[in-house]
Scaffold this motif. Structure first.
Motif, PDB file in Angstrom:
ATOM      1  N   ARG A 108       0.839  -1.206   0.000  1.00 36.57           N
ATOM      2  CA  ARG A 108       0.000   0.000   0.000  1.00 36.57           C
ATOM      3  C   ARG A 108       0.870   1.251   0.000  1.00 36.57           C
ATOM      4  O   ARG A 108       0.551   2.236  -0.686  1.00 36.57           O
ATOM      5  N   GLN A 109       1.946   1.221   0.755  1.00 37.21           N
ATOM      6  CA  GLN A 109       2.843   2.376   0.783  1.00 37.21           C
ATOM      7  C   GLN A 109       3.414   2.653  -0.609  1.00 37.21           C
ATOM      8  O   GLN A 109       3.516   3.809  -1.041  1.00 37.21           O
ATOM      9  N   LEU A 110       3.777   1.588  -1.313  1.00 31.78           N
ATOM     10  CA  LEU A 110       4.306   1.757  -2.663  1.00 31.78           C
ATOM     11  C   LEU A 110       3.249   2.359  -3.587  1.00 31.78           C
ATOM     12  O   LEU A 110       3.537   3.279  -4.363  1.00 31.78           O
ATOM     13  N   LEU A 111       2.027   1.860  -3.528  1.00 33.44           N
ATOM     14  CA  LEU A 111       0.953   2.394  -4.370  1.00 33.44           C
ATOM     15  C   LEU A 111       0.699   3.873  -4.050  1.00 33.44           C
ATOM     16  O   LEU A 111       0.425   4.670  -4.958  1.00 33.44           O
ATOM     17  N   THR A 112       0.818   4.234  -2.768  1.00 31.65           N
ATOM     18  CA  THR A 112       0.619   5.626  -2.372  1.00 31.65           C
ATOM     19  C   THR A 112       1.632   6.536  -3.048  1.00 31.65           C
ATOM     20  O   THR A 112       1.297   7.644  -3.486  1.00 31.65           O
ATOM     21  N   THR A 113       2.879   6.058  -3.164  1.00 32.52           N
ATOM     22  CA  THR A 113       3.916   6.884  -3.802  1.00 32.52           C
ATOM     23  C   THR A 113       3.679   7.041  -5.305  1.00 32.52           C
ATOM     24  O   THR A 113       4.230   7.956  -5.919  1.00 32.52           O
ATOM     25  N   VAL A 115       0.604   7.483  -6.748  1.00 32.64           N
ATOM     26  CA  VAL A 115      -0.620   8.212  -7.076  1.00 32.64           C
ATOM     27  C   VAL A 115      -0.324   9.595  -7.642  1.00 32.64           C
ATOM     28  O   VAL A 115      -0.818   9.958  -8.721  1.00 32.64           O
ATOM     29  N   GLN A 116       0.450  10.394  -6.945  1.00 34.65           N
ATOM     30  CA  GLN A 116       0.694  11.766  -7.404  1.00 34.65           C
ATOM     31  C   GLN A 116       1.425  11.822  -8.742  1.00 34.65           C
ATOM     32  O   GLN A 116       1.032  12.596  -9.626  1.00 34.65           O
ATOM     33  N   PRO A 117       2.487  11.032  -8.948  1.00 30.02           N
ATOM     34  CA  PRO A 117       3.104  11.036 -10.286  1.00 30.02           C
ATOM     35  C   PRO A 117       2.130  10.626 -11.388  1.00 30.02           C
ATOM     36  O   PRO A 117       2.134  11.221 -12.469  1.00 30.02           O
ATOM     37  N   LEU A 118       1.287   9.623 -11.124  1.00 27.49           N
ATOM     38  CA  LEU A 118       0.328   9.183 -12.129  1.00 27.49           C
ATOM     39  C   LEU A 118      -0.737  10.247 -12.384  1.00 27.49           C
ATOM     40  O   LEU A 118      -1.152  10.460 -13.529  1.00 27.49           O
ATOM     41  N   LEU A 119      -1.164  10.942 -11.331  1.00 25.57           N
ATOM     42  CA  LEU A 119      -2.140  12.019 -11.515  1.00 25.57           C
ATOM     43  C   LEU A 119      -1.548  13.142 -12.361  1.00 25.57           C
ATOM     44  O   LEU A 119      -2.225  13.712 -13.226  1.00 25.57           O
ATOM     45  N   GLY A 120      -0.286  13.481 -12.095  1.00 26.51           N
ATOM     46  CA  GLY A 120       0.371  14.507 -12.889  1.00 26.51           C
ATOM     47  C   GLY A 120       0.464  14.116 -14.347  1.00 26.51           C
ATOM     48  O   GLY A 120       0.278  14.940 -15.250  1.00 26.51           O
ATOM     49  N   TYR A 121       0.722  12.851 -14.592  1.00 26.67           N
ATOM     50  CA  TYR A 121       0.789  12.344 -15.969  1.00 26.67           C
ATOM     51  C   TYR A 121      -0.592  12.396 -16.625  1.00 26.67           C
ATOM     52  O   TYR A 121      -0.726  12.818 -17.777  1.00 26.67           O
ATOM     53  N   GLN A 122      -1.627  11.997 -15.893  1.00 24.77           N
ATOM     54  CA  GLN A 122      -2.968  11.930 -16.469  1.00 24.77           C
ATOM     55  C   GLN A 122      -3.573  13.307 -16.704  1.00 24.77           C
ATOM     56  O   GLN A 122      -4.429  13.463 -17.575  1.00 24.77           O
ATOM     57  N   ARG A 123      -3.152  14.297 -15.948  1.00 27.10           N
ATOM     58  CA  ARG A 123      -3.703  15.641 -16.142  1.00 27.10           C
ATOM     59  C   ARG A 123      -3.427  16.169 -17.542  1.00 27.10           C
ATOM     60  O   ARG A 123      -4.180  16.989 -18.074  1.00 27.10           O
ATOM     61  N   ALA A 159      -6.312  -7.225  -8.835  1.00 29.92           N
ATOM     62  CA  ALA A 159      -6.386  -6.019  -9.655  1.00 29.92           C
ATOM     63  C   ALA A 159      -7.400  -5.037  -9.082  1.00 29.92           C
ATOM     64  O   ALA A 159      -7.164  -3.821  -9.049  1.00 29.92           O
ATOM     65  N   LEU A 160      -8.520  -5.564  -8.599  1.00 34.39           N
ATOM     66  CA  LEU A 160      -9.542  -4.707  -8.001  1.00 34.39           C
ATOM     67  C   LEU A 160      -9.029  -4.075  -6.710  1.00 34.39           C
ATOM     68  O   LEU A 160      -9.292  -2.894  -6.435  1.00 34.39           O
ATOM     69  N   THR A 161      -8.289  -4.831  -5.918  1.00 33.91           N
ATOM     70  CA  THR A 161      -7.719  -4.301  -4.681  1.00 33.91           C
ATOM     71  C   THR A 161      -6.777  -3.145  -4.979  1.00 33.91           C
ATOM     72  O   THR A 161      -6.786  -2.114  -4.294  1.00 33.91           O
ATOM     73  N   VAL A 162      -5.939  -3.300  -5.993  1.00 29.58           N
ATOM     74  CA  VAL A 162      -5.001  -2.234  -6.364  1.00 29.58           C
ATOM     75  C   VAL A 162      -5.765  -1.006  -6.849  1.00 29.58           C
ATOM     76  O   VAL A 162      -5.446   0.133  -6.478  1.00 29.58           O
ATOM     77  N   ALA A 163      -6.790  -1.205  -7.678  1.00 29.79           N
ATOM     78  CA  ALA A 163      -7.574  -0.079  -8.177  1.00 29.79           C
ATOM     79  C   ALA A 163      -8.244   0.672  -7.030  1.00 29.79           C
ATOM     80  O   ALA A 163      -8.253   1.914  -6.999  1.00 29.79           O
ATOM     81  N   ARG A 164      -8.788  -0.073  -6.082  1.00 26.66           N
ATOM     82  CA  ARG A 164      -9.437   0.565  -4.937  1.00 26.66           C
ATOM     83  C   ARG A 164      -8.428   1.308  -4.066  1.00 26.66           C
ATOM     84  O   ARG A 164      -8.712   2.418  -3.577  1.00 26.66           O
ATOM     85  N   ALA A 165      -7.257   0.720  -3.880  1.00 27.07           N
ATOM     86  CA  ALA A 165      -6.234   1.368  -3.068  1.00 27.07           C
ATOM     87  C   ALA A 165      -5.787   2.682  -3.698  1.00 27.07           C
ATOM     88  O   ALA A 165      -5.606   3.695  -3.006  1.00 27.07           O
ATOM     89  N   LEU A 166      -5.610   2.694  -5.007  1.00 31.55           N
ATOM     90  CA  LEU A 166      -5.237   3.928  -5.691  1.00 31.55           C
ATOM     91  C   LEU A 166      -6.324   4.986  -5.520  1.00 31.55           C
ATOM     92  O   LEU A 166      -6.025   6.175  -5.302  1.00 31.55           O
ATOM     93  N   ALA A 167      -7.596   4.572  -5.613  1.00 31.39           N
ATOM     94  CA  ALA A 167      -8.704   5.508  -5.433  1.00 31.39           C
ATOM     95  C   ALA A 167      -8.732   6.040  -3.998  1.00 31.39           C
ATOM     96  O   ALA A 167      -8.979   7.231  -3.765  1.00 31.39           O
TER      97      ALA A 167
END
Length: 219
Positions: A108-113, A115-123, A159-167
């Motif tokens: 979970r800690q890794l997924l948290t790191t 989120v922000q880079p992926l959001l910046g990319y998706q913007r 896969a669903l767990t990862v998607a939910r964790a990112l959300a």
């Protein structure tokens, strides 16, 4: 003199149709040549356009890859995630215990790191993130506390767990979804443990957002 003139007239009358036929034949050949030339030009133009479109697609894919690598420079440098053809890969052992779909704390800690880079990319792009779950080809043991019917169901839940964790960590739920592949699409040989460990993974792949249907015209 009259006989000579008659003979000349007959020769002229015989020659004239020959030249007329020859002229028609040349005109026909010229027309056919022009049609062939036009056809060749059309094919070449279509080929050039197709090549240009393919080059543009490759350039866009390369730009996306470079942008994603730049956004994820930190996690990639740490070695905890990998990237191949624009797909972000995380070893299943980092995220989950064997046979489990519950995130490890370090997972979970890794997924948290991420989120922000992926959001910046998706913007900067109209894209979504697809979380893809994979397993090795070893069948799950039946009975006991086994929660999942097979590897496909396990990969789907992961896969669903990862998607939910990112959300939960800040990524809009409308920008992430899950897909399951089970033991399909292995990246290594399943005949040894090293290969199977590589196949037990979760990938995250940016994909184009589906086109929105146009509103129906009001009568």
């Amino acid at each position: 003199m009259s006989t000579f003139d008659d003979t000349l007239d007959d020769a002229t009358e015989q020659t004239a149709p020959v030249w007329a036929v020859f002229g028609d034949l040349m005109a026909g050949l010229l027309g056919a040549f022009v049609l062939i030339l036009v056809g060749v030009l059309v094919v070449q133009i279509d080929l050039v356009n197709s090549l240009q479109q393919e080059v543009e697609k490759r350039q866009q894919a390369e730009q996306r890859r470079m942008a994603l690598e730049k956004a994820l420079a930190g996690p990639l440098a740490s070695g905890r995630v990998t990237m191949n053809d624009g797909r972000i890969g995380i070893s299943g052992s980092v995220l989950f215990a064997t046979g489990s779909a519950e995130l490890r704390p370090e997972g979970r800690q890794l997924l948290t790191t991420l989120v922000q880079p992926l959001l910046g990319y998706q913007r900067e792009r109209d894209e979504m993130l697809m979380g893809r779950g994979f397993t090795d080809n070893i069948p799950l043991r039946s009975g006991g506390s086994q929660r999942f019917a097979d590897n496909l169901e396990l990969s789907a839940q992961r896969a669903l767990t990862v998607a939910r964790a990112l959300a939960e960590e800040g990524m809009p739920s409308s920008q992430v979804f899950a897909a399951a592949f089970g033991a399909e699409q292995p990246v290594a040989d399943n005949t040894d443990e090293k290969g199977r460990a590589q196949n037990r993974r979760v990938e995250m792949a940016p994909v184009a957002r589906p086109a929105q249907p146009k509103p129906a015209a009001t009568p």
